[in-house]
Enzyme design. Structure first.
Site, short mmCIF file in Angstrom:
data_model
loop_
_atom_site.label_atom_id
_atom_site.label_comp_id
_atom_site.label_asym_id
_atom_site.label_seq_id
_atom_site.Cartn_x
_atom_site.Cartn_y
_atom_site.Cartn_z
N ASP A 155 -52.86 36.27 -6.50
CA ASP A 155 -53.09 35.91 -7.69
C ASP A 155 -54.15 36.49 -8.36
O ASP A 155 -55.13 36.70 -7.69
CB ASP A 155 -53.33 34.37 -7.58
CG ASP A 155 -53.04 33.66 -8.83
OD1 ASP A 155 -52.24 34.18 -9.79
OD2 ASP A 155 -53.54 32.31 -9.00
N ASN A 160 -41.14 32.96 -11.81
CA ASN A 160 -41.67 33.97 -12.60
C ASN A 160 -40.67 34.62 -13.36
O ASN A 160 -40.98 35.46 -14.52
CB ASN A 160 -42.35 35.24 -11.53
CG ASN A 160 -43.84 35.15 -10.99
OD1 ASN A 160 -43.96 35.64 -10.00
ND2 ASN A 160 -44.40 34.08 -11.46
#
Length: 246
Positions: free
Chosen positions: A21, A69
């Site tokens: 991340d 996503n």
């Protein structure tokens, strides 16, 4: 003479999983497009795979693209898929030379045909490698994975191939994407966020969680070593208690 704790501290976890991340924030802090962060993130993957191999980690799982996503802007998804194609074409030969087996887990139905072919070729080429296994969680969501496993159990029971009484934890585990992969000992998340975001929910039941502030493009071998050091400071009881504990 070394004591047991000294020996333990020199032993790498068998399976380390990483939630990568911070690519977007890395790029934003430098006034760059998100694509630049994702490209630097690929460099961090390369460094981390090599570091994991050097440290003796048996299985490394990286969360590269979640089922959620797919909601991102189309242009960003296109850029990410382009980077995936690049990685599969440029890195697999090196993984093979290093004795690393590649496994991809997730819902591959949403991936393009050419990416699925690249994955099939990469998995086939590296299938017999034993130095380390690199698992790439791609188009992956743990809740959906569990739903798919439950559906398979239900279908087998309805067809008479499986007794409902035989459905237990082992039966469900055997129908997950990770059936041939050990559960993670350590899960690392970069960028300072403290959640696991629908990642390996079933498999992480007894994993140690380590959250680091480093943005993924800046992640190095030293960050990995520090997380492993933190892992070794934990007392893993797997639900049991020890004398004096509650």
């Amino acid at each position: 003479m070394r004591d047991a704790d000294d020996n333990r501290s020199n032993t790498a976890p068998a399976h380390v999983a990483i939630i990568m991340d911070g690519n977007g924030r890395w790029a934003k802090a430098r006034g760059l497009p998100r694509t630049a962060g994702h490209k630097k993130g690929v460099d961090a993957v390369r460094r981390t795979v090599e570091a994991a191999r050097e440290l003796g980690i048996g299985t490394l799982t990286i969360f590269s693209f979640s089922s959620e996503n797919w909601r991102r802007p189309e242009e960003e998804i296109s850029d990410l898929m382009g980077l995936l194609r690049f990685y599969l074409r440029s890195e697999v030969a090196e993984l093979h030379r290093a004795g690393i087996r590649l496994r991809v887990i997730g819902d591959r139905n949403r991936l393009s045909d050419d990416i699925n072919r690249l994955i099939d070729n990469a998995e086939g080429l590296t299938r017999d490698n034993r130095v380390m296994t690199l698992v790439v969680a791609l188009s992956y969501g743990s809740r959906l994975e569990i739903v798919h496993a439950a559906r398979r159990l239900a279908e087998e029971a309805a067809a008479g191939r499986l007794s409902p009484d035989a459905i237990d934890e082992d039966a469900l585990s055997a129908r997950l994407y990770t059936a041939d992969i050990p559960d993670p000992d350590l899960i690392i998340r970069t960028s300072g966020e403290k959640r696991i975001s629908n990642f390996l929910l079933w498999q992480a039941a007894y994993a140690e969680l380590v959250f680091v502030d480093t943005l993924w493009p800046d992640f190095t071998k030293r960050d990995l070593e520090a997380a492993i050091e933190e892992f070794h400071r934990r007392e893993r009881r797997f639900g049991a208690t020890t004398a004096g504990s509650r």
